[in-house]
Design a protein around this motif. Structure first.
Motif, mmCIF file in Angstrom:
data_model
loop_
_atom_site.group_PDB
_atom_site.id
_atom_site.type_symbol
_atom_site.label_atom_id
_atom_site.label_comp_id
_atom_site.label_asym_id
_atom_site.label_seq_id
_atom_site.Cartn_x
_atom_site.Cartn_y
_atom_site.Cartn_z
ATOM 1 N N LEU A 1 0.837 -1.213 0.000
ATOM 2 C CA LEU A 1 0.000 0.000 0.000
ATOM 3 C C LEU A 1 0.865 1.252 0.000
ATOM 4 N N ALA B 1 2.546 1.715 -3.333
ATOM 5 C CA ALA B 1 1.603 2.156 -4.364
ATOM 6 C C ALA B 1 1.160 3.609 -4.148
ATOM 7 N N GLY B 2 1.722 4.271 -3.134
ATOM 8 C CA GLY B 2 1.364 5.666 -2.879
ATOM 9 C C GLY B 2 0.117 5.837 -2.030
ATOM 10 N N LEU B 3 -0.289 4.782 -1.332
ATOM 11 C CA LEU B 3 -1.497 4.841 -0.514
ATOM 12 C C LEU B 3 -1.210 4.962 0.979
ATOM 13 N N LEU C 1 -3.537 6.536 3.668
ATOM 14 C CA LEU C 1 -4.632 5.816 4.312
ATOM 15 C C LEU C 1 -4.368 5.590 5.804
ATOM 16 N N SER D 1 8.277 7.071 3.967
ATOM 17 C CA SER D 1 6.970 7.397 3.400
ATOM 18 C C SER D 1 6.007 7.523 4.565
ATOM 19 N N ALA E 1 1.003 11.673 2.979
ATOM 20 C CA ALA E 1 1.062 11.850 1.521
ATOM 21 C C ALA E 1 2.495 11.951 1.008
ATOM 22 N N ARG F 1 6.136 10.634 0.044
ATOM 23 C CA ARG F 1 6.668 9.343 -0.395
ATOM 24 C C ARG F 1 8.177 9.403 -0.563
#
Length: 150
Positions: free
Chosen positions: A20, A23-25, A28, A87, A90, A92
């Motif tokens: 996650l 993948a840039g999530l 969350l 990361s 938001a 990364r």
């Protein structure tokens, strides 16, 4: 072994958030969890670990704990090579440098965390004791110095 300790020692469970984040999530998880990209101290291979932020000291400094003590692979890797990527939220793959904290400073941060999150700390502590078999486990802390955003 209680369920939380079993989950904390199950490789696929603790590694589940990594895809996650990659993948840039990572947003969350808010700022509570972060992913550290580091190098294996022997292999030099890129490694990833997701840990909880104990405290956000500033926008460019985050304190994390090695819940499984000084023998945790990611902790030992950061001692050998403190340059890493972080990361969080938001943000990364922010270049960062890890700084191992002295035991007394680690204990102060842990006490503050326990005061701010008493239920979470109690459950986590029980799980760490159960998973490690140590009645009073050493929990070293690391300060991550993130390169400031531009």
């Amino acid at each position: 072994m209680d369920l939380a300790a079993k989950l904390l020692t199950t490789r696929w469970v603790v590694r589940a958030p990594i895809p996650l984040f990659r993948a840039g999530l990572g947003f969350l998880f808010g700022g509570r969890l972060l992913m550290i990209e580091h190098r294996g101290r022997v292999s030099g291979a890129r490694r990833y670990v997701v840990v909880e932020a104990v405290e956000h000291e500033a926008s460019d400094r985050i304190i994390v704990a090695s819940g499984f003590g000084p023998r945790a692979e990611w902790y030992r890797n950061l001692l050998a090579e403190p340059r890493c990527g972080v990361s969080v939220g938001a943000r990364r793959r922010v270049p960062a440098r890890a700084e191992a904290l002295a035991p007394d400073e680690s204990r102060r941060f842990l006490a503050r965390y326990a005061e701010a999150h008493p239920a979470a700390f109690a459950a986590l502590r029980r799980s760490i004791v159960d998973a490690t078999g140590e009645p009073d486990p050493e929990i070293p802390m690391v300060r991550l110095h993130l390169r400031p955003s531009r």
